[in-house]
Scaffold this active site. Structure first.
Site, PDB file in Angstrom:
ATOM      1  N   ASP A  61       0.902  -1.296  -0.036  1.00  0.00           N
ATOM      2  CA  ASP A  61      -0.092  -0.132  -0.065  1.00  0.00           C
ATOM      3  C   ASP A  61       0.792   1.218   0.145  1.00  0.00           C
ATOM      4  O   ASP A  61       1.743   1.231   0.983  1.00  0.00           O
ATOM      5  CB  ASP A  61      -0.917   0.212   1.103  1.00  0.00           C
ATOM      6  CG  ASP A  61      -2.113   1.117   1.118  1.00  0.00           C
ATOM      7  OD1 ASP A  61      -3.399   0.646   1.420  1.00  0.00           O
ATOM      8  OD2 ASP A  61      -1.743   2.125   1.004  1.00  0.00           O
ATOM      9  N   ASP A  99      -3.447   2.576  -5.473  1.00  0.00           N
ATOM     10  CA  ASP A  99      -2.193   2.618  -4.453  1.00  0.00           C
ATOM     11  C   ASP A  99      -2.325   1.186  -3.665  1.00  0.00           C
ATOM     12  O   ASP A  99      -1.556   1.253  -2.487  1.00  0.00           O
ATOM     13  CB  ASP A  99      -2.431   3.764  -3.511  1.00  0.00           C
ATOM     14  CG  ASP A  99      -3.406   3.375  -2.382  1.00  0.00           C
ATOM     15  OD1 ASP A  99      -4.456   2.829  -2.637  1.00  0.00           O
ATOM     16  OD2 ASP A  99      -3.344   3.802  -1.228  1.00  0.00           O
ATOM     17  N   GLU A 100      -2.736   0.075  -4.181  1.00  0.00           N
ATOM     18  CA  GLU A 100      -2.735  -1.049  -3.424  1.00  0.00           C
ATOM     19  C   GLU A 100      -2.711  -2.193  -4.409  1.00  0.00           C
ATOM     20  O   GLU A 100      -3.254  -2.170  -5.346  1.00  0.00           O
ATOM     21  CB  GLU A 100      -3.357  -1.316  -2.273  1.00  0.00           C
ATOM     22  CG  GLU A 100      -4.974  -1.276  -2.668  1.00  0.00           C
ATOM     23  CD  GLU A 100      -5.658  -1.036  -1.217  1.00  0.00           C
ATOM     24  OE1 GLU A 100      -5.713  -2.268  -0.632  1.00  0.00           O
ATOM     25  OE2 GLU A 100      -6.578  -0.180  -1.018  1.00  0.00           O
TER      26      GLU A 100
HETATM   27  P1  DGT Z   1      -2.192   5.863   3.845  1.00  0.00           P
HETATM   28  O1  DGT Z   1      -3.151   5.727   5.296  1.00  0.00           O
HETATM   29  O2  DGT Z   1      -0.796   6.569   4.109  1.00  0.00           O
HETATM   30  O3  DGT Z   1      -2.228   4.541   3.045  1.00  0.00           O
HETATM   31  O4  DGT Z   1      -3.016   7.212   3.143  1.00  0.00           O
HETATM   32  P2  DGT Z   1      -3.638   6.984   1.856  1.00  0.00           P
HETATM   33  O5  DGT Z   1      -4.061   8.521   1.249  1.00  0.00           O
HETATM   34  O6  DGT Z   1      -2.909   6.175   0.625  1.00  0.00           O
HETATM   35  O7  DGT Z   1      -5.067   6.400   2.227  1.00  0.00           O
HETATM   36  P3  DGT Z   1      -5.748   5.201   1.396  1.00  0.00           P
HETATM   37  O8  DGT Z   1      -4.814   4.093   1.080  1.00  0.00           O
HETATM   38  O9  DGT Z   1      -7.081   5.235   2.075  1.00  0.00           O
HETATM   39  O10 DGT Z   1      -6.330   5.857   0.062  1.00  0.00           O
HETATM   40  C1  DGT Z   1      -5.741   5.961  -1.189  1.00  0.00           C
HETATM   41  C2  DGT Z   1      -6.013   7.327  -2.221  1.00  0.00           C
HETATM   42  O11 DGT Z   1      -7.370   7.122  -2.086  1.00  0.00           O
HETATM   43  C3  DGT Z   1      -5.808   8.667  -1.260  1.00  0.00           C
HETATM   44  O12 DGT Z   1      -4.406   9.020  -1.458  1.00  0.00           O
HETATM   45  C4  DGT Z   1      -6.848   9.559  -1.788  1.00  0.00           C
HETATM   46  C5  DGT Z   1      -7.855   8.665  -2.365  1.00  0.00           C
HETATM   47  N1  DGT Z   1      -8.920   8.716  -1.167  1.00  0.00           N
HETATM   48  C6  DGT Z   1      -8.983   7.859   0.064  1.00  0.00           C
HETATM   49  N2  DGT Z   1     -10.200   8.378   0.797  1.00  0.00           N
HETATM   50  C7  DGT Z   1     -10.917   9.224  -0.160  1.00  0.00           C
HETATM   51  C8  DGT Z   1     -12.035   9.962   0.182  1.00  0.00           C
HETATM   52  O13 DGT Z   1     -12.777   9.907   1.212  1.00  0.00           O
HETATM   53  N3  DGT Z   1     -12.140  10.897  -0.977  1.00  0.00           N
HETATM   54  C9  DGT Z   1     -11.526  11.053  -1.782  1.00  0.00           C
HETATM   55  N4  DGT Z   1     -12.017  11.828  -3.092  1.00  0.00           N
HETATM   56  N5  DGT Z   1     -10.473  10.256  -2.326  1.00  0.00           N
HETATM   57  C10 DGT Z   1     -10.142   9.421  -1.353  1.00  0.00           C
HETATM   58 CA    CA Z   2      -2.373   4.050   0.821  1.00  0.00          CA
HETATM   59 CA    CA Z   3      -5.011   2.008  -0.022  1.00  0.00          CA
END
Ligand code: DGT
Ligand code: CA
Ligand code: CA
Length: 364
Positions: free
Chosen positions: A10, A111-112
């Site tokens: 991820d 992203d995964e």
């Molecule tokens: P992390 O916790 O370091 O893995 O952080 P992220 O940002 O990679 O989180 P993840 O894996 O839950 O989500 C991957 C991508 O999906 C993130 O960079 C942006 C998008 N995303 C996640 N949640 C939302 C949301 O609530 N709204 C929108 N528009 N996009 C989202």
């Molecule tokens: Ca992520």
């Molecule tokens: Ca993810």
């Protein structure tokens, strides 16, 4: 049969990290990636934020104005609009590195991904850990990006493990450690358990997965339905037999452009569609593919999205077919189009390999 060895990879704070890669100066600042809505100003939501911004309570889904309030004291905080095309490009590059290192590669999202590496590490979790470190190094060297990897004997535990230490984590949970690892975690660590389900467990005074194991499968089924109940029962015990299934991100190719001016004029749009088809056709040819579905996409001036696609009778690799169908879709879409269009895209999907001509002729 030896143990399966499964990775879940991820990418950390993905959209925000992509922005840091493009503009390294951002690394020391709170970075918020925003989906601005059509109402102008700060209306809209946060897609994601880097870990500096998260320290201030900024996270996915909160409103942009709320995020700005939370970051009031950080004059250096940066709020950027989402740039999906760019994130997809980074994602594709990273995925191709990951894929090289898998026996079976399952793309889940930008992203995964899951990897089955059982064969190449011969079921050995030490080797697996080395391989994961190599993948992390390689992604860092080539893309300047960090990711988190979870390793275990099934997808469920691998996924929970990748989330265990973030960012830049590597967590190995060998089969004999699964119970101990799971027991300490909060119930919401189980994928698919959202706020609502968590609240119901809190009401029952259950907090950790260890607590959860006190419930038998009948009680869980009664409470949550048979499917979800059984899933929770098995998950609490680290049981998951889902195989890693081969799945590629490139189930479609697309090209998208921002128009020189927002427009609703057929001739102007058709000209752009033809140009996009030419560019797309190059990608199709380079990859030796045929397509069976053609689609077009409008991003309207209010930033809302509209798509239309059609299935062809037969797979084809012809540019004329592509253009003819895309233009037809444009005509149909404009019939009831009121908003002007800001960005325009063409995509093909239902892809298959072009087989050598000789195969067909030798058949006769
Ligand atoms: P992390 O916790 O370091 O893995 O952080 P992220 O940002 O990679 O989180 P993840 O894996 O839950 O989500 C991957 C991508 O999906 C993130 O960079 C942006 C998008 N995303 C996640 N949640 C939302 C949301 O609530 N709204 C929108 N528009 N996009 C989202
Ligand atoms: Ca992520
Ligand atoms: Ca993810």
């Amino acid at each position: 049969m030896g143990d399966r060895v499964v990775f879940h990879v991820d990418f950390d704070y993905f959209y925000a990290q992509c922005e840091e890669i493009r503009t390294p100066d951002l690394k020391s600042k709170p970075v918020c990636v925003c989906v601005f809505s059509d109402r102008g100003g700060d209306s809209g939501a946060i897609a994601t934020a880097n870990y500096i911004a998260r320290k201030y309570g900024v996270k996915s889904g909160i409103s942009i104005s709320f995020a700005k309030k939370r970051l009031e004291e950080r004059k250096d905080a940066v709020f950027l609009p989402v740039d999906f095309d760019y994130y997809i490009e980074i994602s594709e590059n990273a995925m191709s590195i990951i894929k090289e290192n898998a026996d079976v590669f399952e793309y889940v999202g930008k992203d995964e991904a899951y990897l089955d590496v059982s064969d190449r590490v011969k079921g050995d979790f030490n080797r697996a850990s080395h391989l994961a470190q190599q993948i992390k190094n390689s992604i860092r060297e080539k893309l300047k990006m960090s990711c988190s990897i979870g390793i275990s004997s099934n997808k469920l535990i691998a996924k929970i493990a990748s989330d265990f230490k973030k960012p830049d984590g590597l967590t190995v949970v060998s089969p004999d450690k699964i119970d101990e690892f799971l027991g300490q975690l909060k119930i919401r660590a189980i994928p698919g358990i959202g706020k609502k389900t968590e609240e119901r467990f809190t009401q029952m005074n259950f907090e950790t997965i260890e607590d959860l194991k006190k419930l038998d499968v009948f009680t869980l089924n009664k409470e949550f339905g048979r499917k979800h109940g059984t899933y929770i029962f098995n998950a609490a015990r680290g049981i998951d037999n889902e195989p890693v299934k081969e799945r590629d991100p490139s189930v479609q190719y697309s090209k998208i452009t921002t128009l020189k001016k927002d427009s609703i004029d057929f001739d102007f749009l058709a000209e752009n569609i033809n140009e996009l088809c030419n560019e797309l056709f190059e990608v199709i040819q380079k990859n030796n593919k045929m397509f069976k579905s053609v689609g077009i996409q409008f991003i309207q001036s209010d930033l809302t999205n509209k798509t239309k696609s059609r299935m062809l009778k037969n797979s084809t690799s012809s540019l004329e077919e592509l253009q003819k169908n895309a233009i037809q879709l444009l005509k149909e879409s404009l019939e009831d189009q009121k908003n002007t269009i800001r960005r325009l895209g063409v995509k093909v999907s239902e892809l298959s390999e072009v087989r050598g001509q000789s195969n067909i002729t030798s058949y006769f």
